[in-house]
Write a protein that holds these residues in place. Sequence first.
Motif, PDB file in Angstrom:
ATOM      1  N   HIS A 118     -10.314  -6.668   1.007  1.00 53.87           N
ATOM      2  CA  HIS A 118     -10.394  -5.439   0.209  1.00 53.87           C
ATOM      3  C   HIS A 118      -9.175  -5.282  -0.679  1.00 53.87           C
ATOM      4  O   HIS A 118      -8.076  -5.694  -0.335  1.00 53.87           O
ATOM      5  CB  HIS A 118     -10.547  -4.209   1.109  1.00 53.87           C
ATOM      6  N   HIS A 145      -7.545  -7.727   7.336  1.00 52.16           N
ATOM      7  CA  HIS A 145      -6.914  -7.604   8.653  1.00 52.16           C
ATOM      8  C   HIS A 145      -7.972  -7.255   9.686  1.00 52.16           C
ATOM      9  O   HIS A 145      -9.086  -6.812   9.340  1.00 52.16           O
ATOM     10  CB  HIS A 145      -5.787  -6.563   8.628  1.00 52.16           C
ATOM     11  N   HIS A 199      -6.262  -8.091   0.474  1.00 52.70           N
ATOM     12  CA  HIS A 199      -5.846  -8.622   1.768  1.00 52.70           C
ATOM     13  C   HIS A 199      -6.951  -8.319   2.784  1.00 52.70           C
ATOM     14  O   HIS A 199      -7.943  -7.677   2.454  1.00 52.70           O
ATOM     15  CB  HIS A 199      -4.475  -8.066   2.198  1.00 52.70           C
ATOM     16  N   ARG A 208     -11.999   5.076   4.127  1.00 51.56           N
ATOM     17  CA  ARG A 208     -11.345   5.943   3.121  1.00 51.56           C
ATOM     18  C   ARG A 208     -12.239   7.163   2.946  1.00 51.56           C
ATOM     19  O   ARG A 208     -13.465   7.029   2.886  1.00 51.56           O
ATOM     20  CB  ARG A 208     -11.221   5.271   1.750  1.00 51.56           C
ATOM     21  N   ARG A 256       0.885  -1.166   0.000  1.00 48.30           N
ATOM     22  CA  ARG A 256       0.000   0.000   0.000  1.00 48.30           C
ATOM     23  C   ARG A 256       0.924   1.217   0.000  1.00 48.30           C
ATOM     24  O   ARG A 256       1.760   1.371   0.889  1.00 48.30           O
ATOM     25  CB  ARG A 256      -0.871   0.042   1.261  1.00 48.30           C
TER      26      ARG A 256
HETATM   27 FE   LIG Z   1      -5.839  -2.965   4.131  1.00 48.78          FE
END
Ligand SMILES: [Fe+2]
Length: 354
Positions: free
Chosen positions: A156, A117, A115, A123, A79
């Motif tokens: 996502h 988590h 991925h 956002r 990212r």
């Molecule tokens: Fe993420």
Amino acid sequence: MAVATVTEQPGSKHNVQAARQAYYDKISKFNMTPLWEVLKDLVTPEPKSKLVPTVWKFSDVKRLMLEAGDVISAEEAERRVLVLENPGQPGKSRITNSLFAGVQLIMPGEIADVHRHVSSAIRFVLEGEGAYTAVEGEKTMMKHGDFIITANWAPHDHGNPGKQPVMWLDVLDMPTVNHFETSFGEHYDEKMQKTNHADGDSFDRYASGVLPDGAPAHLNRSPVINYPYAKMRPILQRLKDTGDVDKRHGARVRYANPINGGPVLPTMGAYLSLLPKGFKGEPYRSTDGTIFAVAEGQGATIVDGKPIEWSVNDVFVVPPWKRYSHNVTSGDAVLFSISDRPAQEALGIWREGN
Ligand SMILES: [Fe+2]
């Protein structure tokens, strides 16, 4: 106990200190430490924050972010994010004690692999069009002012099949998750998840005054993936037009979980507020350190007596229990804000004041 027999005699102060230190050294070998030496810092009469009110000007963020596009690809970085780090907590990758904030850039043609988590993410789209975020089977196109959520453990990925660089504000509850030492995360074999829900599906399905029959009666996070600015902005205008303007917060909506009316996520809650032209807000403070992003307009927020000047796409943070007031200097302004208020409320520790 030896320490209880020590008396304050003239000239004995040094001896008292030495006896106490010897006692502290002794108990430290048993993993103990005296509460009375630290009590006043642990139980304060009111919140004492090391965090510093700070603004990140978008002109700086954009320039430096685009330089990052030259030095590392989204794939290499996983990212491509620049952390907005509070200068009061250097090296901790956090903007407040409970929240992480960063600006993410995705260049045309890039993807950021799928991925998931434990940390929940949001956002808030700053600049550029043509990128998407895919969450739980819905691929949603990102436009300025859109508020997109990625709940705990939701897969996502992001991509930019468009022609412009796209930048957005990421806010995650990582410091909260890491405080509890409950971080898990994993990658998928594929780069992109399969999406079978049209853009806007979750909003239309859950946020239109109806719920799919059989929708869960309890859900501690919103099922809506994207709260589009195009749908939120007219609601602010309605509030303004009918005079529903709070003297501190302006014409403000709270992003809600349509299942129960609660916050969108258990750890983070967000608002969108229209501050009408000439707005001079009354002072406010609360225990949730708050991150603001400017969707429209220009103004200044006075924090602890000092102005933070802002314009479109700037991000600024107000630490917990710092008194602040918003002032608009040009046209109407729209501020997005997000904090850990839902977590504090769930724990019964949230307070507000003026
Ligand atoms: Fe993420």
